[in-house]
Design an enzyme around this catalytic site. Structure first.
Site, PDB file in Angstrom:
ATOM      1  N   HIS A   1       0.841  -1.202   0.000  1.00 15.76           N
ATOM      2  CA  HIS A   1       0.000   0.000   0.000  1.00 15.76           C
ATOM      3  C   HIS A   1       0.865   1.237   0.000  1.00 15.76           C
ATOM      4  O   HIS A   1       1.895   1.299   0.666  1.00 15.76           O
ATOM      5  CB  HIS A   1      -0.945   0.014   1.205  1.00 15.76           C
ATOM      6  CG  HIS A   1      -0.267  -0.216   2.513  1.00 15.76           C
ATOM      7  ND1 HIS A   1       0.119  -1.471   2.946  1.00 15.76           N
ATOM      8  CD2 HIS A   1       0.119   0.645   3.478  1.00 15.76           C
ATOM      9  CE1 HIS A   1       0.693  -1.371   4.136  1.00 15.76           C
ATOM     10  NE2 HIS A   1       0.716  -0.086   4.470  1.00 15.76           N
TER      11      HIS A   1
ATOM     12  N   HIS B   1       1.079   5.136   0.954  1.00 19.89           N
ATOM     13  CA  HIS B   1       0.484   6.183   1.790  1.00 19.89           C
ATOM     14  C   HIS B   1       0.570   7.513   1.060  1.00 19.89           C
ATOM     15  O   HIS B   1       1.665   7.903   0.598  1.00 19.89           O
ATOM     16  CB  HIS B   1       1.276   6.341   3.096  1.00 19.89           C
ATOM     17  CG  HIS B   1       1.170   5.198   4.054  1.00 19.89           C
ATOM     18  ND1 HIS B   1       0.279   5.179   5.099  1.00 19.89           N
ATOM     19  CD2 HIS B   1       1.869   4.032   4.148  1.00 19.89           C
ATOM     20  CE1 HIS B   1       0.428   4.061   5.799  1.00 19.89           C
ATOM     21  NE2 HIS B   1       1.392   3.341   5.234  1.00 19.89           N
TER      22      HIS B   1
HETATM   23  P1  AMP Z   1       1.708   0.241   7.380  1.00 16.55           P
HETATM   24  O1  AMP Z   1       2.333   0.491   8.708  1.00 16.55           O
HETATM   25  O2  AMP Z   1       2.439   0.919   6.254  1.00 16.55           O
HETATM   26  O3  AMP Z   1       1.468  -1.226   7.122  1.00 16.55           O
HETATM   27  O4  AMP Z   1       0.324   0.998   7.429  1.00 16.55           O
HETATM   28  C1  AMP Z   1      -0.900   0.351   7.548  1.00 16.55           C
HETATM   29  C2  AMP Z   1      -1.951   1.439   7.570  1.00 16.55           C
HETATM   30  O5  AMP Z   1      -3.215   0.830   7.420  1.00 16.55           O
HETATM   31  C3  AMP Z   1      -1.998   2.251   8.864  1.00 16.55           C
HETATM   32  O6  AMP Z   1      -1.814   3.635   8.557  1.00 16.55           O
HETATM   33  C4  AMP Z   1      -3.384   1.959   9.408  1.00 16.55           C
HETATM   34  O7  AMP Z   1      -3.956   3.082  10.021  1.00 16.55           O
HETATM   35  C5  AMP Z   1      -4.143   1.558   8.171  1.00 16.55           C
HETATM   36  N1  AMP Z   1      -5.259   0.659   8.390  1.00 16.55           N
HETATM   37  C6  AMP Z   1      -5.275  -0.484   9.125  1.00 16.55           C
HETATM   38  N2  AMP Z   1      -6.500  -1.056   9.079  1.00 16.55           N
HETATM   39  C7  AMP Z   1      -7.255  -0.268   8.276  1.00 16.55           C
HETATM   40  C8  AMP Z   1      -8.614  -0.332   7.830  1.00 16.55           C
HETATM   41  N3  AMP Z   1      -9.428  -1.324   8.192  1.00 16.55           N
HETATM   42  N4  AMP Z   1      -9.063   0.650   7.019  1.00 16.55           N
HETATM   43  C9  AMP Z   1      -8.238   1.653   6.636  1.00 16.55           C
HETATM   44  N5  AMP Z   1      -6.954   1.761   7.032  1.00 16.55           N
HETATM   45  C10 AMP Z   1      -6.477   0.829   7.838  1.00 16.55           C
END
Ligand code: AMP
Length: 139
Positions: free
Chosen positions: A98, A100
């Site tokens: 993903h 950001h």
């Molecule tokens: P990472 O640390 O790069 O894996 O970031 C994962 C991101 O996913 C974090 O910023 C979380 O806030 C976001 N996240 C986790 N669960 C969800 C969800 N159900 N819907 C939207 N964002 C999410």
């Protein structure tokens, strides 16, 4: 077991989806670092950028390219930080690639991407030449 992001793609859990096409989806981060913090993912589950096939990688970039101005304009941001945590050692928690898109504002108190690193390495010209040659040979 599918990732939480696959569950969003499948409509099994709710998300604020802001864009989707055949191969990619963009939705608001549930714990935003700033208003408009958006995630862009491939529909299919790949753990790291290294695992994403070329055509999907191109689609992913196209969606990031589309969403950056949409997000900036929507929240009247001065800039955006656009980044992948690519691997658990880099802080990746959800093992589904993903991107950001984090809106940034003058004086928001955040730092640049350079702030993510720990101690700077001590590398001389020979070290840099070796590293550059090695990376070039793999590109
Ligand atoms: P990472 O640390 O790069 O894996 O970031 C994962 C991101 O996913 C974090 O910023 C979380 O806030 C976001 N996240 C986790 N669960 C969800 C969800 N159900 N819907 C939207 N964002 C999410």
């Amino acid at each position: 077991m599918s990732t939480i992001f696959s569950q969003i793609v499948e409509g099994e859990i709710p998300a604020r989806i802001v864009y989707e096409d055949e191969t990619t989806v963009a939705f608001l981060d549930a714990n935003p670092l700033a208003p408009g913090h958006t995630l862009v993912i491939p529909r299919d589950e790949y753990e790291r950028l290294n695992d994403v096939p070329d055509d999907i990688a191109a689609d992913l970039y196209d969606t990031v390219h589309r969403m950056v101005p949409a997000v900036e304009e929507s929240v009247d941001a001065d800039a955006t930080t656009v980044a992948f945590n690519n691997g658990e050692a880099a802080g990746q928690e959800v093992l589904h690639v993903h991107c950001h898109i984090v809106p940034r504002f003058e004086g928001d108190g955040g730092g640049p991407i350079h702030a993510i690193a720990g101690d700077r390495p001590d590398l001389d010209d020979d070290d840099l030449d070796d590293i550059a040659a090695d990376i070039e040979s793999r590109a």
